[in-house]
Design a protein around this motif. Structure first.
Motif, PDB file in Angstrom:
ATOM      1  N   LEU A  86       0.685   1.701 -15.314  1.00  0.00           N
ATOM      2  CA  LEU A  86       1.596   0.597 -15.041  1.00  0.00           C
ATOM      3  C   LEU A  86       2.947   1.121 -14.567  1.00  0.00           C
ATOM      4  O   LEU A  86       3.529   0.585 -13.613  1.00  0.00           O
ATOM      5  N   VAL A  87       3.445   2.172 -15.216  1.00  0.00           N
ATOM      6  CA  VAL A  87       4.713   2.778 -14.787  1.00  0.00           C
ATOM      7  C   VAL A  87       4.574   3.331 -13.369  1.00  0.00           C
ATOM      8  O   VAL A  87       5.459   3.158 -12.520  1.00  0.00           O
ATOM      9  N   ILE A  88       3.444   4.004 -13.100  1.00  0.00           N
ATOM     10  CA  ILE A  88       3.188   4.521 -11.751  1.00  0.00           C
ATOM     11  C   ILE A  88       3.170   3.377 -10.744  1.00  0.00           C
ATOM     12  O   ILE A  88       3.751   3.468  -9.653  1.00  0.00           O
ATOM     13  N   ASN A  89       2.514   2.262 -11.113  1.00  0.00           N
ATOM     14  CA  ASN A  89       2.421   1.112 -10.209  1.00  0.00           C
ATOM     15  C   ASN A  89       3.795   0.522  -9.911  1.00  0.00           C
ATOM     16  O   ASN A  89       4.080   0.122  -8.781  1.00  0.00           O
ATOM     17  N   ILE A  90       4.652   0.447 -10.930  1.00  0.00           N
ATOM     18  CA  ILE A  90       5.991  -0.112 -10.734  1.00  0.00           C
ATOM     19  C   ILE A  90       6.789   0.754  -9.763  1.00  0.00           C
ATOM     20  O   ILE A  90       7.449   0.237  -8.841  1.00  0.00           O
ATOM     21  N   LEU A  91       6.732   2.086  -9.949  1.00  0.00           N
ATOM     22  CA  LEU A  91       7.438   2.990  -9.044  1.00  0.00           C
ATOM     23  C   LEU A  91       6.886   2.884  -7.624  1.00  0.00           C
ATOM     24  O   LEU A  91       7.650   2.828  -6.644  1.00  0.00           O
ATOM     25  N   LEU A  92       5.563   2.833  -7.512  1.00  0.00           N
ATOM     26  CA  LEU A  92       4.923   2.723  -6.201  1.00  0.00           C
ATOM     27  C   LEU A  92       5.279   1.408  -5.527  1.00  0.00           C
ATOM     28  O   LEU A  92       5.596   1.368  -4.334  1.00  0.00           O
ATOM     29  N   PHE A  93       5.241   0.324  -6.301  1.00  0.00           N
ATOM     30  CA  PHE A  93       5.573  -0.994  -5.766  1.00  0.00           C
ATOM     31  C   PHE A  93       7.017  -1.010  -5.271  1.00  0.00           C
ATOM     32  O   PHE A  93       7.327  -1.576  -4.218  1.00  0.00           O
ATOM     33  N   GLY A  94       7.924  -0.396  -6.043  1.00  0.00           N
ATOM     34  CA  GLY A  94       9.328  -0.353  -5.642  1.00  0.00           C
ATOM     35  C   GLY A  94       9.524   0.387  -4.330  1.00  0.00           C
ATOM     36  O   GLY A  94      10.269  -0.065  -3.459  1.00  0.00           O
ATOM     37  N   LEU A  95       8.838   1.540  -4.168  1.00  0.00           N
ATOM     38  CA  LEU A  95       8.949   2.305  -2.927  1.00  0.00           C
ATOM     39  C   LEU A  95       8.387   1.532  -1.744  1.00  0.00           C
ATOM     40  O   LEU A  95       8.994   1.478  -0.665  1.00  0.00           O
ATOM     41  N   LEU A  96       7.196   0.913  -1.935  1.00  0.00           N
ATOM     42  CA  LEU A  96       6.603   0.123  -0.861  1.00  0.00           C
ATOM     43  C   LEU A  96       7.504  -1.048  -0.485  1.00  0.00           C
ATOM     44  O   LEU A  96       7.680  -1.355   0.693  1.00  0.00           O
ATOM     45  N   PHE A  97       8.070  -1.708  -1.502  1.00  0.00           N
ATOM     46  CA  PHE A  97       8.944  -2.851  -1.243  1.00  0.00           C
ATOM     47  C   PHE A  97      10.165  -2.411  -0.435  1.00  0.00           C
ATOM     48  O   PHE A  97      10.587  -3.097   0.501  1.00  0.00           O
ATOM     49  N   TYR A  98      10.722  -1.243  -0.776  1.00  0.00           N
ATOM     50  CA  TYR A  98      11.909  -0.751  -0.072  1.00  0.00           C
ATOM     51  C   TYR A  98      11.589  -0.478   1.402  1.00  0.00           C
ATOM     52  O   TYR A  98      12.301  -0.945   2.305  1.00  0.00           O
ATOM     53  N   PHE A  99      10.505   0.266   1.648  1.00  0.00           N
ATOM     54  CA  PHE A  99      10.171   0.626   3.025  1.00  0.00           C
ATOM     55  C   PHE A  99       9.742  -0.599   3.848  1.00  0.00           C
ATOM     56  O   PHE A  99      10.100  -0.719   5.029  1.00  0.00           O
ATOM     57  N   LEU A 100       9.007  -1.513   3.220  1.00  0.00           N
ATOM     58  CA  LEU A 100       8.597  -2.711   3.951  1.00  0.00           C
ATOM     59  C   LEU A 100       9.773  -3.655   4.175  1.00  0.00           C
ATOM     60  O   LEU A 100       9.803  -4.388   5.163  1.00  0.00           O
ATOM     61  N   ALA A 101      10.746  -3.658   3.272  1.00  0.00           N
ATOM     62  CA  ALA A 101      11.951  -4.459   3.484  1.00  0.00           C
ATOM     63  C   ALA A 101      12.719  -3.942   4.693  1.00  0.00           C
ATOM     64  O   ALA A 101      13.252  -4.729   5.497  1.00  0.00           O
TER      65      ALA A 101
END
Length: 251
Positions: free
Chosen positions: A33-48
């Motif tokens: 879950l922690v890995i997913n949160i970090l991954l989601f944050g990075l994807l959200f940043y780059f896609l933003a």
């Protein structure tokens, strides 16, 4: 004739959400879950960043007319939907690729819990490290299975009239893929090959589609998709034990 029970399949994800709260399983739920949160944050940043660039490019293509420039809100909506879909499916693929060693071990612990065995995590980290090569190769096999079929459905989707049928096929295929994706973890623990798993799920196809349906829907909802992955692994393990348990043989 399709076999299985669609409505029974629907219930496995809910059971998965109950299972991830079990004391013996929580650690190997929290870490992915922690890995997913970090991954989601990075994807959200780059896609933003991509989102902002797409809006700027679209507005630059329009003539410098006031009424056209005022349509920027429409581009925000259209591109926003595209970004959300990219974020959802991109996240699922990457999360499963990175977290696969954890999910395989989580499936093993869940199966022990469901079958009344002692749940011990004493050798958890060493087992996770040993399983990394096999787990990654298994994820590659799933991607190789998915891509040509997805491309075929995409091609069908651009044909007028036929694309109406393609939309339904896309959704059914995604449900099937979600079932394959997560039931693969307990199946791999039993050294059942990926082709053999497809045959096993085909024998209970209605149950498989019933399980894959809520998982596919939840994977498209930001934030919910962070917790649905470990829940889907636990739910898929319950599916494996109850639907395919008697046929767990090396194939």
């Amino acid at each position: 004739m399709l076999k299985g029970n669609f409505f029974r399949g629907l219930g496995y994800l809910g059971e998965g959400f109950r299972l991830i709260r079990q004391p013996g399983l929580r650690l190997f739920v929290v870490i992915p879950l922690v890995i997913n949160i970090l991954l989601f944050g990075l994807l959200f940043y780059f896609l933003a960043e991509l989102f902002t660039a797409m809006i700027a490019a679209a507005m630059s293509w329009l003539p410098d007319w006031a009424w056209l420039q005022s349509l920027d809100w429409l581009f925000w909506i259209l591109y926003g939907v595209v970004i959300l879909l990219m974020l959802a499916y991109g996240f699922v693929i990457l999360a499963n690729l990175i977290g696969s060693p954890f999910y395989g071990y989580l499936a093993e612990l869940t199966e022990k819990h469901l079958t009344g065995q002692v749940v011990s995590t004493d050798d958890g980290w060493s087992q996770i490290i040993r399983d990394i090569p096999r787990s990654l190769w298994r994820e590659v096999q799933k991607i190789l299975y998915y891509l040509p079929r997805a491309i075929g459905l995409f091609i069908i989707g651009v044909i007028p009239v036929v694309n109406l049928v393609a939309a339904v096929l896309w959704f059914v295929f995604n449900c099937w893929m979600m079932s394959l994706q997560y039931v693969d973890y307990p199946a791999d623990n039993h050294r059942v090959s990926f082709p053999a798993l497809r045959r096993l799920l085909g024998d209970t196809r209605l149950s498989a589609l019933g399980f894959g349906l809520p998982v596919a829907l939840a994977a498209m909802v930001p934030v919910l998709n962070l917790v649905v992955v470990p829940a889907a692994v636990c739910g898929a393990t319950a599916y494996w034990v109850r639907e395919n348990g008697p046929t767990n043989t090396d194939v």
